[in-house]
Design a protein around this motif. Structure first.
Motif, PDB file in Angstrom:
ATOM      1  N   GLY A   1      -4.403  13.725  -3.978  1.00  0.00           N
ATOM      2  CA  GLY A   1      -3.996  12.356  -3.410  1.00  0.00           C
ATOM      3  C   GLY A   1      -4.037  11.403  -4.029  1.00  0.00           C
ATOM      4  O   GLY A   1      -4.803  11.185  -5.202  1.00  0.00           O
ATOM      5  N   LEU A   2      -3.194  10.471  -3.717  1.00  0.00           N
ATOM      6  CA  LEU A   2      -2.883   9.207  -4.600  1.00  0.00           C
ATOM      7  C   LEU A   2      -2.862   8.184  -3.599  1.00  0.00           C
ATOM      8  O   LEU A   2      -2.091   7.984  -2.545  1.00  0.00           O
ATOM      9  N   LEU A   3      -3.763   6.960  -3.687  1.00  0.00           N
ATOM     10  CA  LEU A   3      -3.598   5.662  -3.079  1.00  0.00           C
ATOM     11  C   LEU A   3      -3.430   4.316  -3.934  1.00  0.00           C
ATOM     12  O   LEU A   3      -4.409   4.511  -4.718  1.00  0.00           O
ATOM     13  N   VAL A   4      -2.601   3.729  -3.729  1.00  0.00           N
ATOM     14  CA  VAL A   4      -2.513   2.340  -4.370  1.00  0.00           C
ATOM     15  C   VAL A   4      -2.368   1.066  -3.473  1.00  0.00           C
ATOM     16  O   VAL A   4      -1.654   1.323  -2.422  1.00  0.00           O
TER      17      VAL A   4
ATOM     18  N   THR B   1       0.823  -1.062  -0.090  1.00  0.00           N
ATOM     19  CA  THR B   1      -0.119  -0.047   0.078  1.00  0.00           C
ATOM     20  C   THR B   1       0.831   1.056   0.064  1.00  0.00           C
ATOM     21  O   THR B   1       1.881   1.133   0.771  1.00  0.00           O
ATOM     22  N   PHE B   2       0.562   2.137  -0.886  1.00  0.00           N
ATOM     23  CA  PHE B   2       1.259   3.511  -0.988  1.00  0.00           C
ATOM     24  C   PHE B   2       0.330   4.642  -1.032  1.00  0.00           C
ATOM     25  O   PHE B   2      -0.570   4.453  -1.899  1.00  0.00           O
ATOM     26  N   GLY B   3       0.524   5.611  -0.420  1.00  0.00           N
ATOM     27  CA  GLY B   3      -0.353   6.816  -0.438  1.00  0.00           C
ATOM     28  C   GLY B   3       0.416   8.014  -0.300  1.00  0.00           C
ATOM     29  O   GLY B   3       1.377   8.125   0.846  1.00  0.00           O
ATOM     30  N   ASP B   4       0.217   9.249  -0.868  1.00  0.00           N
ATOM     31  CA  ASP B   4       0.656  10.389  -0.505  1.00  0.00           C
ATOM     32  C   ASP B   4      -0.351  11.613  -1.128  1.00  0.00           C
ATOM     33  O   ASP B   4      -1.134  11.238  -1.876  1.00  0.00           O
ATOM     34  N   LYS B   5       0.051  12.738  -0.534  1.00  0.00           N
ATOM     35  CA  LYS B   5      -0.555  14.040  -1.075  1.00  0.00           C
ATOM     36  C   LYS B   5       0.347  14.952  -1.832  1.00  0.00           C
ATOM     37  O   LYS B   5       1.586  14.970  -1.416  1.00  0.00           O
TER      38      LYS B   5
ATOM     39  N   LEU C   1      -7.461   8.316  -7.033  1.00  0.00           N
ATOM     40  CA  LEU C   1      -6.909   9.707  -7.151  1.00  0.00           C
ATOM     41  C   LEU C   1      -8.221  10.431  -6.774  1.00  0.00           C
ATOM     42  O   LEU C   1      -9.160  10.630  -6.859  1.00  0.00           O
ATOM     43  N   GLN C   2      -7.734  11.569  -5.793  1.00  0.00           N
ATOM     44  CA  GLN C   2      -8.691  12.464  -5.308  1.00  0.00           C
ATOM     45  C   GLN C   2      -8.011  13.746  -5.295  1.00  0.00           C
ATOM     46  O   GLN C   2      -7.020  14.183  -5.041  1.00  0.00           O
ATOM     47  N   TYR C   3      -8.895  14.845  -6.080  1.00  0.00           N
ATOM     48  CA  TYR C   3      -8.694  16.279  -6.030  1.00  0.00           C
ATOM     49  C   TYR C   3      -9.227  17.131  -5.545  1.00  0.00           C
ATOM     50  O   TYR C   3     -10.406  17.062  -5.690  1.00  0.00           O
ATOM     51  N   GLN C   4      -9.021  17.969  -4.638  1.00  0.00           N
ATOM     52  CA  GLN C   4      -9.592  19.155  -3.929  1.00  0.00           C
ATOM     53  C   GLN C   4      -9.550  20.250  -4.860  1.00  0.00           C
ATOM     54  O   GLN C   4      -8.674  21.011  -5.044  1.00  0.00           O
ATOM     55  N   VAL C   5     -10.677  20.494  -5.590  1.00  0.00           N
ATOM     56  CA  VAL C   5     -10.745  21.692  -6.430  1.00  0.00           C
ATOM     57  C   VAL C   5     -10.619  22.851  -6.058  1.00  0.00           C
ATOM     58  O   VAL C   5     -10.028  23.934  -6.080  1.00  0.00           O
ATOM     59  N   THR C   6     -11.860  23.122  -4.907  1.00  0.00           N
ATOM     60  CA  THR C   6     -12.132  24.202  -3.869  1.00  0.00           C
ATOM     61  C   THR C   6     -12.267  23.918  -2.851  1.00  0.00           C
ATOM     62  O   THR C   6     -12.093  22.431  -2.346  1.00  0.00           O
ATOM     63  N   GLU C   7     -12.337  24.718  -2.007  1.00  0.00           N
ATOM     64  CA  GLU C   7     -12.713  24.338  -0.553  1.00  0.00           C
ATOM     65  C   GLU C   7     -13.937  23.485  -0.341  1.00  0.00           C
ATOM     66  O   GLU C   7     -14.074  22.674   0.567  1.00  0.00           O
ATOM     67  N   GLU C   8     -14.785  23.882  -1.150  1.00  0.00           N
ATOM     68  CA  GLU C   8     -16.354  23.301  -1.305  1.00  0.00           C
ATOM     69  C   GLU C   8     -16.130  22.022  -1.972  1.00  0.00           C
ATOM     70  O   GLU C   8     -17.223  21.047  -1.838  1.00  0.00           O
ATOM     71  N   LEU C   9     -15.412  21.806  -2.945  1.00  0.00           N
ATOM     72  CA  LEU C   9     -15.611  20.518  -3.995  1.00  0.00           C
ATOM     73  C   LEU C   9     -14.232  19.793  -4.198  1.00  0.00           C
ATOM     74  O   LEU C   9     -13.232  20.170  -4.339  1.00  0.00           O
ATOM     75  N   ASP C  10     -14.452  18.279  -4.019  1.00  0.00           N
ATOM     76  CA  ASP C  10     -13.490  17.518  -4.468  1.00  0.00           C
ATOM     77  C   ASP C  10     -13.866  16.467  -5.371  1.00  0.00           C
ATOM     78  O   ASP C  10     -15.086  16.032  -5.383  1.00  0.00           O
ATOM     79  N   VAL C  11     -13.190  16.008  -6.228  1.00  0.00           N
ATOM     80  CA  VAL C  11     -13.531  14.960  -7.122  1.00  0.00           C
ATOM     81  C   VAL C  11     -12.496  13.859  -6.937  1.00  0.00           C
ATOM     82  O   VAL C  11     -11.260  14.006  -6.593  1.00  0.00           O
TER      83      VAL C  11
END
Length: 978
Positions: A217-220, A206-210, A309-319
């Motif tokens: 963020g990436l998590l494998v 398991t590997f994860g980092d930001k 993969l997770q990305y914080q687009v704005t304070e309100e939105l992440d994808v």
């Protein structure tokens, strides 16, 4: 708790003592008040590599809930104490595990079978059944290292995806933006099965980092598992009625259409010989169909990988985007050592022993062999089958989370596909042996006594026998596309806290090809991909003239000894069974038989025509919901809950094949009796479209009877689960009796068929729960549940006078039908605590116990032998878990015992007999040592330490179906986390 049902009851006193002990300990501990805001769901956590902090969090989260959910949560990466999701779920109150070769395979929730429970990962459906028509997911493919938490929803709220009458298993994986720092974890272990005597690897990385200022963020997570499993089997392979050996005036069973005939002599008045025989069969005794010994060895190589993969687009939105890939490569070897008792001519009627319940318990086989398939002809056999199986599944999901001042929106789109390819090979040898003694022990285990001079390991024994091969290919494709949107609006008025609305769309497909092959109505022959080739002495096969000596040479060249540790380590009494035996080898048949057709070339298309698939099913679902959450106080008592409604529309398109067969008279015997034959006239594809809708209201409420200490919850909901797609497929096989006798009798032509008119499983469910939160470590909990099953599906049942094809013609049809009126209720009790009041080092001890009592009535299933009502399939009346742990100073030890009592596995097998599975008790243990702050830990683990076996019967205890022993499994390994 003084009940005695199966072998699992042997720990009843232990359960009672443990429960009383925990209760006395709990009430003597000081009460610690807890305060927390209300949330949406109830999370009752079970021990996972049990630290006190994890358990305290579990109790606190349970207090905040307002619908019934039990949960498992890993305290860290790869820290589940069980190797797959199924084995972990068995620790939850009300969850009962079914095993395959000793591994946890599927679960029943509150007595409801696996097909009626929903399983999802991050909200996405798990593709179930490998295309076989089952909705229940195979939990062996879900490695526990991928998992952050598992919620078992027993209650229902309007925002939940429908499909779980028993409950919904919701698996959540970790999200990379949750990481506080770089994560690197690796685990390596060796696993050992005592029946196979070799070590195989299991590993996880398991590997994860930001990145980008912690916005990306990436998590494998990757798990590799090379698993050896094995099952040793003692079988009678169903029980059949062949002849009346005891001449008792009492019936053994009733046969549909002849129930009113009171004496065997009265059957003489029946108009045809076939009807007379069927009538008289009501007095036939029950005998084992094929007593045999079996040894199955399975090697599974499994890879599970997930990247997020997770990305914080704005304070309100992440994808986010998830990719989950699983692959299973399996080879299974099956050895069988058997005696063929499928016909009355195989048994010498003189000297047959029958017990008072009309069960044959001892016999001698026929003394002569009139032909190669009657009497003693080829009555003894040894077989090897090889199953080469590959299953690959891929899940792709993209989604978002948006949180505004008053509005929260979440949604995703997913696409998933699963493909399965299977190649099944078989080679069998047989011998003509007269006067074999077959005796059943008190628990039904068969023992063979061969005549003097017969040696099943001597190739010369098969000189006047036979040999044959088979090949059976299969391909399955399963898909699902889904989209979901949820909106939560914060209201905070009129005692309402939030309003929720949302919608969901899913389209699922399942396409299955087996061997195929058919004759079209225009006479065109479409060949099958299946291959069957049998040796006839004196005939030519694959260019070889098979003389008796050639057959002996074949056995000598291909046969080998199976492993010589059959049932090694099993502590029960199995009588005089062999340690192993001689069997032919699949890999060596190419020099003797034509195996050029052992491929998939004809499985989808042959002779310029498409094969008709075994099934081709598309299911489209559209759903929408509205839900409100509320909070208010009644005096000093806080009250919270939710109410809402879900509306669902379902459309199913299913295709299959209609096979028309005809019984024709081809002549007469010298005595004037008709000579008949059955001819397959043709096969045509058929298709149906079925639509239905459901409205599913739900209500849940919680009361702080003693605020922050004693909390009661109530719930009511309408729930539904869809039929197995293959039960809906209009695949029909009809026999038209065109003989003179068939036209003259008063019996209709017969068919076996699916049932396109099946309704879903539908039920009203009620829940009552009370929890006493004594302190941060201690909880006593009790729940009562009741399910009023309005409609469910009975296994294939004979129904008379059915207009199957809407053309006015009536048939007697064997098909799945709807039943109704079943009632299931039960009681769940649980307790957990940490013994922190004990002096060091014993203050690291803790325990958890739970118990479930379940019952069903008005099920509508009946034993075809006795007419007695059967219980609900999959339901054990009693089930329980006893767990003790120690966790302090880097040492973690956990011992867990899981027990359940006798349950109905199937209402009817091929011969019409119900199949019951005896109660079982499984003991597992794990010990872990953490090496200070280095991140290194070492562990050892054992599964089925008491050597439990699984046993099925057809009602009477002596009427053994099979006794299956899968041995003990052990693991040892190390983990490192940075």
């Amino acid at each position: 708790m003084a009940y005695a049902m199966g072998r699992a009851a042997r720990s009843g006193n232990l359960l009672t003592s443990a429960g009383l002990g925990l209760l006395m300990t709990a009430v003597s501990l000081p009460v610690v008040a807890q305060t927390a805001p209300a949330e949406k769901i109830e999370l009752e956590e079970i021990i996972v590599v049990g630290t006190r902090l994890s358990l305290q969090s579990a109790i606190d989260r349970k207090k905040k809930a307002n619908t019934v959910v039990d949960s498992l949560v890993a305290e860290d990466v790869a820290q589940f104490p069980d190797k797959n999701v199924g084995e972990a779920l068995q620790r939850i109150t009300g969850v009962q595990l079914s095993r395959s070769f000793g591994e946890g395979e599927s679960v029943s929730i509150r007595g409801v079978e696996p097909d009626l429970n929903r399983v999802e990962i991050n909200g996405v459906s798990v593709l179930g059944g490998a295309g076989t028509g089952s909705r229940g997911a195979d939990l062996r493919d879900m490695a526990s290292e991928l998992i952050k938490s598992i919620d078992v929803f027993k209650g229902f709220t309007a925002d939940m995806t429908e499909g779980g009458v028993g409950g919904t298993v919701s698996v959540q994986t970790r999200r990379p933006l949750e990481l506080r720092r770089t994560l690197f974890s690796v685990t390596a272990a060796g696993q050992y099965l005592d029946l196979q005597k070799r070590v195989t690897p299991r590993g996880n990385l398991t590997f994860g980092d930001k990145y980008l200022d912690d916005r990306l963020g990436l998590l494998v997570n990757v798990t590799y598992d090379d698993v050896d499993t094995r099952g040793d089997f003692l079988r009678n392979t169903e029980w059949v009625a062949l002849a009346d050996y005891d001449n008792s005036p009492n019936k053994t069973r009733n046969v549909a259409g002849f129930e009113s005939v009171a004496t065997k002599a009265a059957c003489a008045s029946q108009s045809t010989a076939a009807n007379r025989t069927t009538c008289e069969s009501q007095w036939y005794d029950l005998s084992p169909r094929i007593p045999r010994y079996g040894m199955w060895y399975r090697n599974d190589k499994r890879v599970s990988a997930m990247t997020t993969l997770q990305y914080q687009v704005t304070e309100e939105l992440d994808v986010y985007a998830d990719v989950n890939w699983n692959k299973r490569d399996q080879f299974l070897t099956d050895y069988n050592y058997s005696i063929d008792l499928t016909a009355a001519t195989r048994i010498n009627p003189v000297g047959v022993s029958v017990d008072e319940n009309h069960n044959v318990i001892a016999l001698t086989t026929a003394a002569t062999a009139p032909t190669s398939t009657t009497g003693a002809g080829n009555i003894f056999g040894s077989q090897m089958r090889g199953f080469d199986y590959t299953l690959e599944s891929k899940y792709y999901t993209g989604g978002f989370n948006w949180s505004g001042e008053s509005l929260v929106a979440t949604g995703f789109f997913s696409t998933a596909e699963s493909t399965m390819h299977s190649d099944s090979n078989s080679v069998a040898i047989s011998a003509t042996v007269p006067n074999i003694g077959v005796t059943l022990s008190d628990n039904g285990i068969p023992t063979f006594t061969f005549p003097t001079g017969f040696d099943p390991s001597n190739p010369e024994t098969y000189r006047n026998g036979g040999a044959g091969i088979q090949y059976r290919p299969e391909e399955v494709e399963t898909t699902e596309d889904a989209a979901k949107l949820d909106l939560d609006y914060s209201l905070d008025r009129w005692s309402l806290t939030t309003l929720e609305v949302g919608g969901q769309w899913r389209k699922t497909g399942s396409l299955r090809y087996t061997g195929g092959g058919y004759t079209a109505t225009d006479g065109t022959v479409v060949p099958s991909a299946n291959v069957t080739s049998n040796v006839a002495l004196g005939a030519t096969n694959n260019g070889l003239i098979w003389t008796p000596q050639k057959l002996v040479d074949f056995v000598r060249a291909t046969a080998h000894q199976t492993p010589q540790n059959f049932y090694s380590g099993y502590k029960g009494n199995i009588g005089n069974v062999p340690n192993g035996w001689m069997a032919p080898q699949v890999r060596q048949i190419g020099d003797w038989f034509d195996v050029s057709g052992f491929n998939h070339d004809l499985i989808r298309r042959a002779n310029g025509r498409d094969q008709i698939p075994a099934h081709d099913i598309d299911e489209e679902v559209a759903a929408g919901y509205a839900k409100a959450n509320f909070e208010f106080d009644v005096g000093d008592m806080p009250v919270s809950g939710n109410f809402g409604v879900r509306y669902v529309e379902t459309e199913v398109t299913a295709s299959g094949a209609l096979t028309r067969r005809e019984r024709r008279q081809t002549g007469t015997t010298t005595t004037g009796s008709p000579i008949t034959t059955i001819v397959t006239v043709g096969v045509t594809p058929v298709s149906i479209v079925e639509k239905y809708s459901d409205t599913l209201p739900a209500f849940n409420m919680s009361f702080g009877l003693i605020p922050d200490e004693v909390i009661a919850r109530v719930g009511w909901a309408k729930v539904m689960a869809r039929p197995k797609p293959t039960d809906l497929v209009p695949a029909s096989n009809c026999l038209f009796d065109l003989t003179e006798a068939g036209q003259a009798d008063n019996l209709l032509d017969s068919c076996t068929s699916g049932n396109p008119d099946l309704d879903p499983y539908r039920a009203d469910q009620y829940d009552l729960n009370v929890g006493w939160y004594i302190n941060a470590d201690t909880l006593l909990n009790a729940s009562y549940f009741y399910k009023d099953v309005k409609s469910f599906i009975l296994a294939r049942t004979l129904v008379r006078n059915i207009e199957l094809f809407n053309d006015g013609a009536l048939f007697d049809v064997t098909m799945p039908i709807n039943g109704g009126g079943a009632k299931i209720d039960g009681l769940e009790l649980s307790a957990q605590t940490a013994f922190t009041f004990l002096p060091s080092p014993f203050d690291g001890l803790g325990a958890s116990v739970n118990y479930t009592y379940s019952r069903a009535k008005d099920v509508g299933l009946f034993n075809s032998l006795t007419g007695e009502e059967l219980p609900f399939p999959g339901l054990s009346k009693h089930s329980y878990n006893l767990i003790a742990y120690y966790d302090k100073d880097g040492i973690n030890i956990r011992v867990a015992y899981n027990g359940r009592t006798k349950w109905l596995q199937a209402a009817a097998e091929r011969s019409g007999n119900p199949v019951f599975r005896d109660g079982t008790g499984y003991l597992d243990a794990k010990a872990t040592y953490r090496l200070g702050d280095t991140g290194v830990s070492f562990f050892i683990e054992g599964k089925n330490l008491t050597g439990e076996a699984e046993r099925t019967t057809s009602g009477d205890d002596i009427r053994l179906g099979e006794l299956a022993y899968s041995g003990k499994r052990f693991y040892a390994g190390a983990s490192y986390k940075y």
